[in-house]
Design an enzyme around this catalytic site. Sequence first.
Site, PDB file in Angstrom:
ATOM      1  N   TYR A  99       4.555   4.227   8.101  1.00  0.00           N
ATOM      2  CA  TYR A  99       4.771   3.807   6.719  1.00  0.00           C
ATOM      3  C   TYR A  99       6.177   3.240   6.521  1.00  0.00           C
ATOM      4  O   TYR A  99       6.366   2.103   6.133  1.00  0.00           O
ATOM      5  CB  TYR A  99       4.595   5.007   5.769  1.00  0.00           C
ATOM      6  N   HIS A 156      -3.064  -2.586  -0.195  1.00  0.00           N
ATOM      7  CA  HIS A 156      -4.021  -2.501   0.919  1.00  0.00           C
ATOM      8  C   HIS A 156      -5.140  -3.544   0.802  1.00  0.00           C
ATOM      9  O   HIS A 156      -5.803  -3.835   1.793  1.00  0.00           O
ATOM     10  CB  HIS A 156      -4.648  -1.110   0.974  1.00  0.00           C
ATOM     11  N   GLU A 166      -7.457   3.697  -0.175  1.00  0.00           N
ATOM     12  CA  GLU A 166      -7.621   2.297  -0.573  1.00  0.00           C
ATOM     13  C   GLU A 166      -9.062   1.806  -0.448  1.00  0.00           C
ATOM     14  O   GLU A 166      -9.282   0.690   0.018  1.00  0.00           O
ATOM     15  CB  GLU A 166      -6.683   1.438   0.280  1.00  0.00           C
ATOM     16  N   ASP A 180      -1.605  13.121  17.586  1.00  0.00           N
ATOM     17  CA  ASP A 180      -1.539  13.949  16.392  1.00  0.00           C
ATOM     18  C   ASP A 180      -0.592  13.298  15.389  1.00  0.00           C
ATOM     19  O   ASP A 180      -0.734  13.425  14.184  1.00  0.00           O
ATOM     20  CB  ASP A 180      -1.019  15.331  16.787  1.00  0.00           C
ATOM     21  N   HIS A 204       0.710   0.677  -3.995  1.00  0.00           N
ATOM     22  CA  HIS A 204       0.401   0.878  -2.575  1.00  0.00           C
ATOM     23  C   HIS A 204      -1.093   0.653  -2.301  1.00  0.00           C
ATOM     24  O   HIS A 204      -1.456  -0.110  -1.410  1.00  0.00           O
ATOM     25  CB  HIS A 204       0.824   2.291  -2.156  1.00  0.00           C
ATOM     26  N   GLU A 205      -1.924   1.319  -3.087  1.00  0.00           N
ATOM     27  CA  GLU A 205      -3.374   1.191  -2.818  1.00  0.00           C
ATOM     28  C   GLU A 205      -3.837  -0.244  -3.063  1.00  0.00           C
ATOM     29  O   GLU A 205      -4.664  -0.772  -2.318  1.00  0.00           O
ATOM     30  CB  GLU A 205      -4.171   2.171  -3.671  1.00  0.00           C
ATOM     31  N   GLU A 258      -0.162   0.533   7.339  1.00  0.00           N
ATOM     32  CA  GLU A 258       0.633   1.324   6.409  1.00  0.00           C
ATOM     33  C   GLU A 258       2.061   0.795   6.225  1.00  0.00           C
ATOM     34  O   GLU A 258       2.598   0.862   5.121  1.00  0.00           O
ATOM     35  CB  GLU A 258       0.641   2.795   6.844  1.00  0.00           C
TER      36      GLU A 258
HETATM   37 ZN   LIG Z   1      -1.749   3.388   2.677  1.00  0.00          ZN
END
Ligand SMILES: [Zn+2]
Length: 671
Positions: free
Chosen positions: A421, A338, A310, A413, A334-335, A357
Amino acid sequence: MPVRSMRVPRSPVLAALVLACLLAAGCKREAADPQAADAPAPRPAAMVDTDEHSYAEPARVAIDDLALDLDLDFDTKTVAGTATYTLQWKDGEAAQLVLDTRDLAIEGVEGDVEGAWQPLAFALADRDPNLGSKLTIEAPQRPAKVRVRYRTSPRASGLQWLEPAMTEGGQLPFMFSQSQQIHARSWVPLQDTPQVRYTYSARVRSRPDVMVLMSADNDPQAARDGDYAFSMPQRIPSYLMAIAAGDLVFKPISARSGVWAEPSMVDRAAAEFADTEKMIAATEALYGPYRWERYDLLVLPPSFPFGGMENPRLSFITPTVIVGDKSLVSLIAHELAHSWSGNLVTFSSAKHGWLNEGMTSYVENRIVEALYGEEFSGMEWVIARDALKRGIKGMPEATQSLAIRPGTQLDADDALSQVSYDKGAWFLQFLEQRFGREVFDPFLRGYFDHFAFQSIPTETFLAYAKQHLFDPHPGKVTDGEIQEWIYGPGIPASAPQVLSPRLGIVDSARLGWRGSKQLPPTSITGPWSTQEWLHFLEGMPETLPVADLQQLDAAYHFTGTANGEIAMRWYPLAIRSGYTPAYEAGTAFVEKIGRRKLIIPVYEALVKTEPGLALARAALENARPGYHPITTASVEKVIAEARPAPAPVPAPAPPAQDAPPPAEGSAAPAY
Ligand SMILES: [Zn+2]
């Protein structure tokens, strides 16, 4: 980022970092106690958060503006030049400016002392494998400006340099950045934490035949002459620094939106993404004005390791969503989303990944619903949640929560996973349904306005929600429910269920075929979208008899499909089942595409047998020159951890009913 957008690289780095932090005295995690929201509340403001992934000390001095003057050299695969910082000194006792770097050669540092540039002493610490090298600049006079002269390494973790042969056109080289989460420091010395926001400008010189673009005010009319100037007047965090250069041309979609791509790709891309302006307008109607002026898309080569990134004003997009029927343009939603959630209101550290997210995945679905209707957005919910339900089972409990309770150890991690998300989006849909859209939509719009151009932790969101949503509308949710969503493992019992009639038809078609071997009539399958085909394949058992795969392949031509979302489901099923005709096409697919989400499941299926492991190794060696380092590392990990059986496992007789789809790999969706 993922299917949708970019997912932060899962780095072993983060795990080590957080652990190191927890062991280190004085290294705090969250300063804010969520219970503190019960105190009679002042107007919520951004609370203090600690970012273990940066050496910067933004409470003492913060970058206010960055001016870059850079030369791109495709021959040496380096960027060199100067970064000039305008500084805001906050601590009158401060005497140092500490910056994050990784693999940078620092050639000199100067400070603007009483109107004249004077050399400043500096020290570059030994390289930490995760954080890079701390750059400490002695600045006892607290100069208003500091300038660093530097050069990147050809192996900079945030840049990829592609030979012409690895591009679509094959004539000119290509380079692009991927700064999230902590790779910006490999191409610009920075306070590389989302807690610092700054404006920037840049002058960039390159060979004259490539176009250079940045996450800034790209001019669609710019002459391709090797000398480019950029300005970014809105404040951004460092992970949104972005640059790309190559044989890029522009095609407009609307007055404020368009596509940059290689010439052979630009028409197809503009057609696929033709709804971008409608998406901007739909998001503005829900959440207020788009604040970044232009919104353009940059289509990258197939080696881009993510779905999208994004970068403000210029989302970076994988070409694998250009499938001809707009069925995968939720990635664009989605992008674009953002631009409100993430770029405008930003998490204060990656521990609060869901604020970027989850919020974005929720807004994405609202955009998809506004443009394509509830049936389509419902399918997207179901597909994402099926994947979440499969994936979350294999995750350590501590990583199943949206935010980490202060004092809890996290294997970071997994800090930004499918939980951030899809569970994050699910939480917001839960709130939407409890309060109703007439309340929740204005609440979210107010949230974006209130915290615009700020970086905040989860607890700040909760305090704001208490004041503006929970308290004014009592009895809609309980504190226990909120705590369970934010800090609890698994999927809360209060999670709203979405039914998709269209996917129900797919289930019936699959079950009917499995029982009778009669394929559903083309009157049923003819209008199926990508989503329906994905659901059809995802509901298959772990393996199928080869004859069944032959029948499906003859009817639907899955082998060789140009649709990467279908390929990433078909090839693993075919390979696990020992359906050899798919092997060659499957390996050709993973050699051509570098998007991790699409190819890792294929590699994971291959390495389950000795012959498949050999194919996987060969595919990696063929693809290595074109893979992004992030992708290479992921594939190497799959191969290193392989425990292959000696020969293909013959497919067992089909069970009487559909088994759940395989879960392996699905706990690692950070693509
Ligand atoms: Zn994203």
